[in-house]
Design a protein around this motif. Sequence first.
Motif, PDB file in Angstrom:
ATOM      1  N   ARG A 157      -2.119   8.033   2.486  1.00 20.94           N
ATOM      2  CA  ARG A 157      -2.605   6.890   2.921  1.00 20.94           C
ATOM      3  C   ARG A 157      -4.143   6.675   2.580  1.00 20.94           C
ATOM      4  O   ARG A 157      -4.679   5.849   3.124  1.00 20.94           O
ATOM      5  CB  ARG A 157      -2.250   6.778   4.142  1.00 20.94           C
TER       6      ARG A 157
ATOM      7  N   ASP B 243       0.756  -1.316   0.017  1.00 18.87           N
ATOM      8  CA  ASP B 243       0.135   0.059   0.063  1.00 18.87           C
ATOM      9  C   ASP B 243       0.662   1.333  -0.086  1.00 18.87           C
ATOM     10  O   ASP B 243       0.455   2.525  -0.330  1.00 18.87           O
ATOM     11  CB  ASP B 243      -1.017  -0.021   1.095  1.00 18.87           C
TER      12      ASP B 243
ATOM     13  N   ILE C  62      -5.091  -3.195  -2.948  1.00 22.36           N
ATOM     14  CA  ILE C  62      -4.848  -3.312  -1.689  1.00 22.36           C
ATOM     15  C   ILE C  62      -6.062  -4.203  -1.038  1.00 22.36           C
ATOM     16  O   ILE C  62      -5.594  -5.121  -0.174  1.00 22.36           O
ATOM     17  CB  ILE C  62      -4.584  -2.014  -1.117  1.00 22.36           C
TER      18      ILE C  62
ATOM     19  N   THR D 195      -5.101   3.348   1.436  1.00 24.37           N
ATOM     20  CA  THR D 195      -5.106   2.475   2.744  1.00 24.37           C
ATOM     21  C   THR D 195      -6.593   2.428   3.222  1.00 24.37           C
ATOM     22  O   THR D 195      -7.095   1.557   3.767  1.00 24.37           O
ATOM     23  CB  THR D 195      -3.834   2.328   3.468  1.00 24.37           C
TER      24      THR D 195
ATOM     25  N   CYS E  92       0.327  -2.929   6.857  1.00 21.87           N
ATOM     26  CA  CYS E  92      -0.593  -1.507   6.219  1.00 21.87           C
ATOM     27  C   CYS E  92       0.399  -0.339   6.530  1.00 21.87           C
ATOM     28  O   CYS E  92       1.379  -0.512   7.631  1.00 21.87           O
ATOM     29  CB  CYS E  92      -1.818  -1.540   6.332  1.00 21.87           C
TER      30      CYS E  92
ATOM     31  N   THR F 236      -6.669   1.253  -4.687  1.00 24.26           N
ATOM     32  CA  THR F 236      -7.474   0.656  -3.601  1.00 24.26           C
ATOM     33  C   THR F 236      -7.905  -0.738  -3.807  1.00 24.26           C
ATOM     34  O   THR F 236      -7.808  -1.680  -2.837  1.00 24.26           O
ATOM     35  CB  THR F 236      -8.845   1.474  -3.223  1.00 24.26           C
TER      36      THR F 236
END
Length: 282
Positions: free
Chosen positions: A258, A227, A236, A261, A251, A233
């Motif tokens: 971020r 990530d 991940i 994430t 993560c 997205t």
Amino acid sequence: MVMRRSERAADRPVARRQLLAWAATGAAVLGAGAALTGCSSSGSPSSDAGSADSPTDDFSPAAPVPSGVPGLPTPSASAVAARSKPVYKVHDILPSAPSNAVALTIDDGPSRLYTPQVLQLLRKYDIRATFSVVGMEAHANKDVIKQIAADGHTLANHTMTHPQPLSHRSAAQIHQQLVDTQSVLVDSGAPAPTLFRSPGGDWSPTILETAAQLGMTPIDWDVDPRDWARPGTNKITEKLLAAKPGDILLCHDGGGDRTQTLEALKTVLPALKAKGYTFVTL
């Protein structure tokens, strides 16, 4: 992790200034040829983490390494037996954990922007995680460290400045990176960590021995959605949803943007709980 210096500086100006101040107090200079790799370059045989083409890690200073943090407490520690390798699975460190246990670990914070959002999400789903924090970030965001601890999460030592590769540093520099982070976290009102994660999953006998001398167990991971590189997205989410019982998930809440994430965790956390997985702290 990918982030321009200007973006990072805007996110944490206090930490940068503090780092430069520490570096000015007699810091050692790194070798010019030392390679710097991305955050997720694990040495785990079962890990699919980063490789030699990982992006440069901007946490690592271009030259100086702080030689100490004046005025902070020096926490006492009882040494533990040194391990020959870090922990990659939940049951390697928690043999009595439920058979369906997984552990969420979150690295490189605390971030004043992203960590509070991660904490809010964890509260929503009643999940506890293990936060591997960078000392310079912790020193600049003591209130966030206090909130992590108050919410019942575990704090792990992730070095003072996230230098990579840590194994290329001298034994004295490695010790300073770890002990300074312990001091910063105790100064922030948190307990001294009993866990250590090396930047990039980079391990050596010296790193393992130093962690043990300071009373810390070395932890790694075996599920890495990368990530930090912001692959999207969906990617991940897909990688994290493939987790199996006993996995340690990696993560990041710091070191860059971020948003992906956070969006992935909004799907992953309830989905893994719906599968019957039990989240544990390490």
